[in-house]
Scaffold this active site. Structure first.
Site, PDB file in Angstrom:
ATOM      1  N   GLU A   1       0.839  -1.209   0.000  1.00 27.02           N
ATOM      2  CA  GLU A   1       0.000   0.000   0.000  1.00 27.02           C
ATOM      3  C   GLU A   1       0.872   1.257   0.000  1.00 27.02           C
ATOM      4  O   GLU A   1       1.702   1.453   0.898  1.00 27.02           O
ATOM      5  CB  GLU A   1      -0.942  -0.012   1.212  1.00 27.02           C
ATOM      6  CG  GLU A   1      -2.015   1.058   1.120  1.00 27.02           C
ATOM      7  CD  GLU A   1      -3.055   0.962   2.244  1.00 27.02           C
ATOM      8  OE1 GLU A   1      -3.346  -0.163   2.695  1.00 27.02           O
ATOM      9  OE2 GLU A   1      -3.546   2.015   2.661  1.00 27.02           O
TER      10      GLU A   1
ATOM     11  N   LYS B   1      -7.879  -1.389  11.075  1.00 25.42           N
ATOM     12  CA  LYS B   1      -7.183  -1.777   9.839  1.00 25.42           C
ATOM     13  C   LYS B   1      -5.973  -0.866   9.626  1.00 25.42           C
ATOM     14  O   LYS B   1      -4.898  -1.312   9.216  1.00 25.42           O
ATOM     15  CB  LYS B   1      -8.154  -1.694   8.661  1.00 25.42           C
ATOM     16  CG  LYS B   1      -7.615  -2.223   7.341  1.00 25.42           C
ATOM     17  CD  LYS B   1      -6.852  -1.212   6.518  1.00 25.42           C
ATOM     18  CE  LYS B   1      -6.415  -1.776   5.183  1.00 25.42           C
ATOM     19  NZ  LYS B   1      -5.524  -0.880   4.437  1.00 25.42           N
TER      20      LYS B   1
ATOM     21  N   ASP C   1       4.026 -14.591  11.595  1.00 26.71           N
ATOM     22  CA  ASP C   1       2.792 -15.099  11.002  1.00 26.71           C
ATOM     23  C   ASP C   1       1.692 -14.039  11.137  1.00 26.71           C
ATOM     24  O   ASP C   1       1.093 -13.900  12.203  1.00 26.71           O
ATOM     25  CB  ASP C   1       2.440 -16.404  11.748  1.00 26.71           C
ATOM     26  CG  ASP C   1       1.144 -17.043  11.272  1.00 26.71           C
ATOM     27  OD1 ASP C   1       0.364 -16.371  10.566  1.00 26.71           O
ATOM     28  OD2 ASP C   1       0.914 -18.204  11.619  1.00 26.71           O
TER      29      ASP C   1
ATOM     30  N   HIS D   1      -2.791  10.321   0.485  1.00 30.94           N
ATOM     31  CA  HIS D   1      -2.955   9.003  -0.105  1.00 30.94           C
ATOM     32  C   HIS D   1      -2.776   9.070  -1.621  1.00 30.94           C
ATOM     33  O   HIS D   1      -2.046   8.288  -2.214  1.00 30.94           O
ATOM     34  CB  HIS D   1      -4.360   8.513   0.247  1.00 30.94           C
ATOM     35  CG  HIS D   1      -4.536   7.048   0.067  1.00 30.94           C
ATOM     36  ND1 HIS D   1      -4.089   6.136   0.996  1.00 30.94           N
ATOM     37  CD2 HIS D   1      -5.099   6.337  -0.932  1.00 30.94           C
ATOM     38  CE1 HIS D   1      -4.370   4.929   0.566  1.00 30.94           C
ATOM     39  NE2 HIS D   1      -4.986   5.022  -0.593  1.00 30.94           N
TER      40      HIS D   1
HETATM   41  C1  MEV Z   1      -6.126   2.854   4.852  1.00 26.10           C
HETATM   42  O1  MEV Z   1      -5.335   1.750   4.488  1.00 26.10           O
HETATM   43  C2  MEV Z   1      -6.216   2.979   6.348  1.00 26.10           C
HETATM   44  C3  MEV Z   1      -7.139   4.080   6.881  1.00 26.10           C
HETATM   45  O2  MEV Z   1      -8.441   3.906   6.315  1.00 26.10           O
HETATM   46  C4  MEV Z   1      -7.184   3.935   8.374  1.00 26.10           C
HETATM   47  C5  MEV Z   1      -8.199   4.812   9.067  1.00 26.10           C
HETATM   48  O3  MEV Z   1      -9.235   5.162   8.465  1.00 26.10           O
HETATM   49  O4  MEV Z   1      -7.967   5.114  10.245  1.00 26.10           O
HETATM   50  C6  MEV Z   1      -6.666   5.433   6.455  1.00 26.10           C
END
Ligand code: MEV
Length: 438
Positions: free
Chosen positions: A85, A280, A296, A393
């Site tokens: 990513e 995430k 792992d 991003h």
């Molecule tokens: C993207 O990989 C992760 C985010 O969505 C985490 C979040 O929203 O806190 C930017």
């Protein structure tokens, strides 16, 4: 349509590839070349990778990046991260630098206990089973000695074996619930070997236990396996500073920033839809270090998300508060990691990652990994609550779009410069490429 095949694993690597391309691809030469271009020219190294799994046909690359400037308990680290990513390593580096100037990260390992269970069925009197268990417990430990003795010499081993009655959930269901200390090993093989030995001893000794009826003697082992839920293998990572120190040049005030940040965390604490994405983001940092250090990530993911639900609702792994003008942001996370065994002594890049980190113990690695998660979460929330996530991003994603359109080096230089002052969206980049090419 895909075809079935018998004895595939017995074919040689090139026979496997021939079968795959002939049965699944229209251009067999192109498909073969795609696979072959990732083969390593160093045959020994290639063989090492071939033998990690069955039916290897090629290597699957991920970029390995590094995020420098991580100050953890007053020690500086350059953290290796394997991830696809685009924005993750950049975000980690930014967060590391931000906290480097504000005292760095503080971490503590809260506990290191791992769990394994023998699941079995017993139809009979629970009191008799308890008596049997208490009498057989020393033998369970003695019979496992050949497996545990080396671990014990190093200071680890079996911490306890409990008998658990689970008959309110399933008729006749009991467990040996066993806790382990596996030191620098993740310990899966050690734990599973011990458990399988316990199962054997349990079954055999029951057959000879005179207080049991014929039916009671027949303990039925269902399975013996470690648990990837490790709520007592826990590490805490934290950052804190005065609220006014949160302000950066041309940025919102520390006060406004801290309040929004705490609100964002509160939302993730109560709202599962947000908590999953929030966590995430934490796992973006954690998985990347887990992969780079040969651990792992499936085990870590499963354990972490179970921990995030431990109170009955899926919730945020991280927390934040402002008290007496001090902003504090922290997470507590279960991480069963190894720095010996498994891939750690085999994969050259894993060995590299370990040396880059100063050959950490499993406990030290737990702290580094937790910090990578906290840093990633900080970077995400900082963007989300100020500029929005897309600005950073999409800037990082720009190169992916340019590569999709086969931009050459000159086009990349011109367009990267152009998008320093223009908003990156997929259509804006396509338009800019087309204009440049006209
Ligand atoms: C993207 O990989 C992760 C985010 O969505 C985490 C979040 O929203 O806190 C930017």
């Amino acid at each position: 349509m895909s075809k079935s095949i018998a004895g595939f694993s017995k074919l040689s690597k090139s026979e496997k590839i021939d079968w795959i391309v002939e049965t699944h691809f229209s251009n067999t030469e192109d498909a073969t070349n795609v696979l072959k271009q990732y083969w390593n020219t160093d045959e020994k190294l290639q063989k090492l990778h071939d033998e990690f799994i069955e039916n290897t046909i090629t290597n699957y690359y991920l970029p390995l990046g590094v995020a420098p400037n991580f100050l953890i308990n007053n020690k500086l680290y350059t953290i290796p991260m394997a991830i696809e990513e685009s924005s993750v390593v950049a975000a980690a580096s930014k967060a590391a630098k931000f906290w480097l100037d504000r005292g760095g990260f503080k971490t503590t390992v809260l506990s290191t206990t791992k769990i394994g269970q023998v699941h079995f069925m017993y139809q009979g009197d629970y009191n008799k089973l308890k008596t049997f268990f208490n009498s057989v417990k020393p033998k369970l430990l003695t019979d496992a000695k050949p497996i545990t003795k080396n671990m014990e010499l190093r200071g680890g081993g079996i911490l306890d074996i409990e008998l658990r009655n689970k008959t309110t959930d399933i008729k006749g269901y009991y467990q040996l619930h066993v806790s382990f200390e596996t030191l620098d090993a993740m310990g899966a093989n050690f734990i599973n070997s011990c458990l399988e030995q316990f199962a054997k001893t349990l079954k055999n000794e029951a057959l000879a236990f005179s207080d049991f009826s014929e039916q009671e003697k027949n303990i039925d082992i269902v399975m013996s396996i470690l648990s990837n839920y490790v709520p007592n293998c826990l590490v805490r990572a934290e950052v804190s500073c005065k609220v006014e120190e949160l302000t950066e040049k041309n940025d919102v005030s520390g006060d406004v920033f801290a309040n929004k940040f705490v609100q964002a965390i509160q939302i993730a604490e109560v709202e599962p839809y947000r908590a999953v994405t929030h966590n995430k983001g934490i796992m973006n940092g954690i998985d990347a270090v887990i992969l780079a250090t040969g651990n792992d990530f499936r085990a870590i993911e499963a354990g972490v998300h179970a921990y995030a639900s431990r109170k009955g609702n899926y919730s945020s792994l991280s927390h934040a508060k402002v008290e007496n003008g001090i902003f504090t942001f922290w997470l507590e996370i279960p991480l069963a990691l190894g720095t010996v065994g498994g891939l750690t002594g085999l994969h050259p890049l894993v060995k590299f990652a370990s040396e880059l980190l100063g050959k950490p113990s499993a406990k030290e690695l737990m702290q580094i990994v937790a910090v990578a998660g906290l840093a990633q979460n900080f970077a995400a929330l900082k963007s989300l609550t100020t500029t929005g996530i897309q600005q950073g991003h999409m800037k990082m994603h720009l190169m992916n779009i340019l590569n999709q359109f086969d931009a050459n080096d000159e086009e990349k230089t011109i367009l990267t410069e152009y998008f320093k002052t223009h908003t990156v969206t997929h259509s804006a980049v396509v338009e800019a490429i087309n204009e440049l090419r006209e």
